[in-house]
Design an enzyme around this catalytic site. Structure first.
Site, PDB file in Angstrom:
ATOM      1  N   SER A 136       0.787  -1.222   0.000  1.00 59.89           N
ATOM      2  CA  SER A 136       0.000   0.000   0.000  1.00 59.89           C
ATOM      3  C   SER A 136       0.820   1.274   0.000  1.00 59.89           C
ATOM      4  O   SER A 136       1.785   1.421   0.760  1.00 59.89           O
ATOM      5  CB  SER A 136      -0.942  -0.040   1.217  1.00 59.89           C
ATOM      6  OG  SER A 136      -0.980   1.193   1.874  1.00 59.89           O
ATOM      7  N   LYS A 137       0.409   2.172  -0.849  1.00 58.86           N
ATOM      8  CA  LYS A 137       1.057   3.464  -0.994  1.00 58.86           C
ATOM      9  C   LYS A 137       1.056   4.209   0.350  1.00 58.86           C
ATOM     10  O   LYS A 137       1.993   4.890   0.702  1.00 58.86           O
ATOM     11  CB  LYS A 137       0.248   4.220  -2.055  1.00 58.86           C
ATOM     12  CG  LYS A 137       0.445   5.682  -2.128  1.00 58.86           C
ATOM     13  CD  LYS A 137      -0.413   6.236  -3.241  1.00 58.86           C
ATOM     14  CE  LYS A 137      -0.457   7.753  -3.148  1.00 58.86           C
ATOM     15  NZ  LYS A 137      -1.203   8.383  -4.214  1.00 58.86           N
ATOM     16  N   ARG A 138      -0.044   4.041   1.105  1.00 62.15           N
ATOM     17  CA  ARG A 138      -0.188   4.765   2.355  1.00 62.15           C
ATOM     18  C   ARG A 138       0.636   4.136   3.487  1.00 62.15           C
ATOM     19  O   ARG A 138       1.288   4.827   4.248  1.00 62.15           O
ATOM     20  CB  ARG A 138      -1.672   4.773   2.748  1.00 62.15           C
ATOM     21  CG  ARG A 138      -2.181   6.098   3.203  1.00 62.15           C
ATOM     22  CD  ARG A 138      -3.708   6.163   3.262  1.00 62.15           C
ATOM     23  NE  ARG A 138      -4.391   4.887   3.088  1.00 62.15           N
ATOM     24  CZ  ARG A 138      -4.691   4.057   4.090  1.00 62.15           C
ATOM     25  NH1 ARG A 138      -4.386   4.375   5.326  1.00 62.15           N
ATOM     26  NH2 ARG A 138      -5.314   2.918   3.841  1.00 62.15           N
ATOM     27  N   LYS A 139       0.602   2.792   3.562  1.00 57.89           N
ATOM     28  CA  LYS A 139       1.215   2.136   4.728  1.00 57.89           C
ATOM     29  C   LYS A 139       2.675   1.730   4.528  1.00 57.89           C
ATOM     30  O   LYS A 139       3.407   1.606   5.499  1.00 57.89           O
ATOM     31  CB  LYS A 139       0.425   0.863   5.073  1.00 57.89           C
ATOM     32  CG  LYS A 139      -0.957   1.124   5.604  1.00 57.89           C
ATOM     33  CD  LYS A 139      -1.502  -0.170   6.204  1.00 57.89           C
ATOM     34  CE  LYS A 139      -2.980  -0.296   5.979  1.00 57.89           C
ATOM     35  NZ  LYS A 139      -3.448  -1.666   5.973  1.00 57.89           N
TER      36      LYS A 139
END
Ligand code: GLU
Length: 542
Positions: free
Chosen positions: A288-291
């Site tokens: 994930s790009k966020r995590k």
């Protein structure tokens, strides 16, 4: 629809499809040559998965004598970020992915917003043929329909009886145009959701899905195309033979296929790849790009992974037979490996950082000291000024440090990325820190002192490795240590320890660590002065 109305809908589309067809003729390439592309959107974030797909597409073009190009898909102006194109081109070149066409080339422009008139020409063409129509539905009307569909528990979307502008009269169109109501152009789907169609995906194999019956938007109110429309027009005009893209596009494939059909164009081969996954506990999830910082291409450069390491790691994820090939062909370049669609994994490849570190240690272990120096200094100049200064300060010395246990059958494999380098070589430049793991241990101080004192007496910097080792063994024996592990294991009660315990003391004092590359080499590179000074510190202990 009359020409007059169509002119009003497309005041800017004055050219005909024939003009573009003539401008972008079929490519003259040998039989079997693949034309592939990478088509990222300039959102300011480049996912490592994009590099992986690009690497695959580029290799397929190279392997077949084809063409690989970059197309910047910037039709969603809300998501566009300044400087993002730079991240894309830098990302590709960092990983050694070369594009044949971008920003210039015979099938350009390669930035979609600059191809606006091409899309308008083709949208106009579809409206003329009755395959597309203007839709003036307002966001409120669309929302109302969506809520109604939800209430009826029916499939959402603009299709069938919900496609209210399908049969919009010329009068209604004129009225809205005169009132300046924004509109979109939609395809007039002839499909039925009840019918199934099957496709051959080059990665996933046979896929069955319902036909498309959605009147998808082709041209948005801002006159730019949607992904669906730009994709179809571009793959055709840019003469792409193989489309490799993420499988989040798979559900839209039926729209694309219907559009290709409306134009009577040949379909490219599609290969949809599953997203890279990561283990979390006992389950797997999308990287994930966020995590996950490692989802971003920039992460690897910042950490100092050589591009070649990341490339090998990605090749491994793409085709799992790469690893065996590499073992059998340690000196061939990555480009000599033959990638194939057949070997691509159908489900998501598992991204494992520990694996990347192993791959990278192998890659770095195959490099010469000069290569390590050049790559490390290039990285350090951007990310670690201190390291850059230190190694540039005395290049010949840095090269002897880096040459330790290199260019031999079993080279050192302790460095995975340049950000780890200083930790591995700092003791050649600075006094190692004593403490924690490095403390020799209170109860051993006495013996250690005895070891070091005995060693110093006989130490001669001129000794070759054999003589140095003979002396060390004899000394260890004299002090009650076994000369090798075998003797120790046979009669452990007879000894204080092994030769390893003796060298450990020397390592701790000289390098501040219990494990180091070959001790004789370390001492040779450190030089007599430093060796005596560092070993001397223990003689002051009581
Ligand atoms: N612009 C699309 C994306 O970034 C490209 C997908 C494709 O390769 O067709 O997801």
């Amino acid at each position: 629809m009359t020409k007059e109305t169509i002119d009003l809908l497309f005041p800017d589309a004055t050219l005909t499809p024939e003009v573009w067809e003539a401008k972008y003729p079929p490519r003259q390439l040998p039989e079997g040559a693949m034309v592939t592309r990478v088509a990222p959107s300039p959102t300011g974030f480049m996912h490592i998965g994009t590099v992986m797909t690009a690497l695959f597409a580029e290799r397929m073009a190279r392997q077949t004598g084809g063409v690989f190009f970059l197309r910047v898909e910037d039709t969603d102006k809300k998501r566009e970020v300044k400087g993002a194109v730079n991240i894309i081109t830098k990302g590709l070149s960092y990983y050694g992915i070369t594009v044949d066409e971008y920003p210039d080339g015979p099938y350009g422009p390669y930035t979609q917003s600059e191809r606006k008139y091409i899309y308008l020409t083709y949208a106009r063409h579809l409206v003329e043929k009755g395959f597309a129509y203007p839709c003036f539905a307002t966001p409120e009307e669309l929302e109302k329909a969506r809520a109604e569909q939800e209430g009826l528990k029916t499939r959402p979307g603009y299709y069938g009886r919900w496609a209210t502008w399908r049969e919009g009269s010329e009068e209604a169109v004129h009225e809205r145009l005169n009132a300046g109501v924004p509109f979109v152009i939609r395809m007039r789907s002839a499909g039925s959701h009840e019918r199934k169609v099957s496709f051959d995906d080059a990665i996933k194999g046979k896929i069955m899905m319902p036909e498309n019956d959605i009147d998808a938007v082709l041209i948005k109110a801002d006159k730019l195309p949607t992904y669906h429309f730009a994709h179809v027009v571009d793959e055709h005009l840019m003469r792409v033979t193989h489309v490799t893209r993420g499988d989040e596009w798979l559900p839209s494939l039926s729209i694309h296929v219907e559009l290709f059909g409306m134009f009577g164009w040949e379909l490219p081969v599609f290969g949809h790849s599953a997203p890279i996954e990561k283990k979390e506990g006992s389950s797997r999830r999308k990287l994930s790009k966020r995590k996950d910082p490692e989802a971003s291409v920039e992460h690897y450069e910042k950490e100092g992974y050589p591009a070649q390491s990341v490339q090998e790691f990605l090749l491994n994820l793409l085709n799992s037979n790469f690893e065996d090939w590499r073992k059998e062909n340690p000196i061939l370049t990555n480009n000599e490996f033959k990638l194939s669609f057949e070997k691509m994994s159908v489900s998501g490849a598992l991204f494992d950082l520990a694996k990347l570190n192993d791959v990278s240690k192998e890659v770095i272990s195959r490099m010469s000291a000069e290569q390590v120096y050049d790559l490390a200094i290039a990285w350090a100049k951007e990310h670690d000024e201190h390291l850059a200064q230190v190694i540039a300060g005395d290049k010949p010395y840095a090269l002897t440090v880096l040459a330790i246990e290199r260019n031999q059958e079993k080279p050192r494999k302790d460095i995975a990325k340049w950000s780890e380098l200083w930790g591995e070589i700092s003791y050649f430049y600075e006094e190692p820190e004593m403490g924690g793991e490095t403390s020799v241990g209170a109860e051993h101080v006495k013996q250690s002192k005895e070891i070091v004192e005995a060693f110093i007496v006989e130490y001669d910097q001129q000794d070759d490795k054999e003589r140095w080792l003979d002396k060390l063994r004899a000394m260890a024996e004299r002090l009650g240590y076994a000369r090798d592990t075998k003797s120790y294991k046979a009669e452990p009660e007879k000894y204080k320890g092994t030769l390893g315990d003796v060298t450990k003391v020397l390592r701790l004092l000289l390098a501040g660590r219990a494990v180091s590359p070959d001790l004789w080499e370390v001492m040779r590179v450190l030089g007599e002065k430093k060796v005596r000074a560092r070993l001397g510190t223990i003689c002051d202990l009581d």
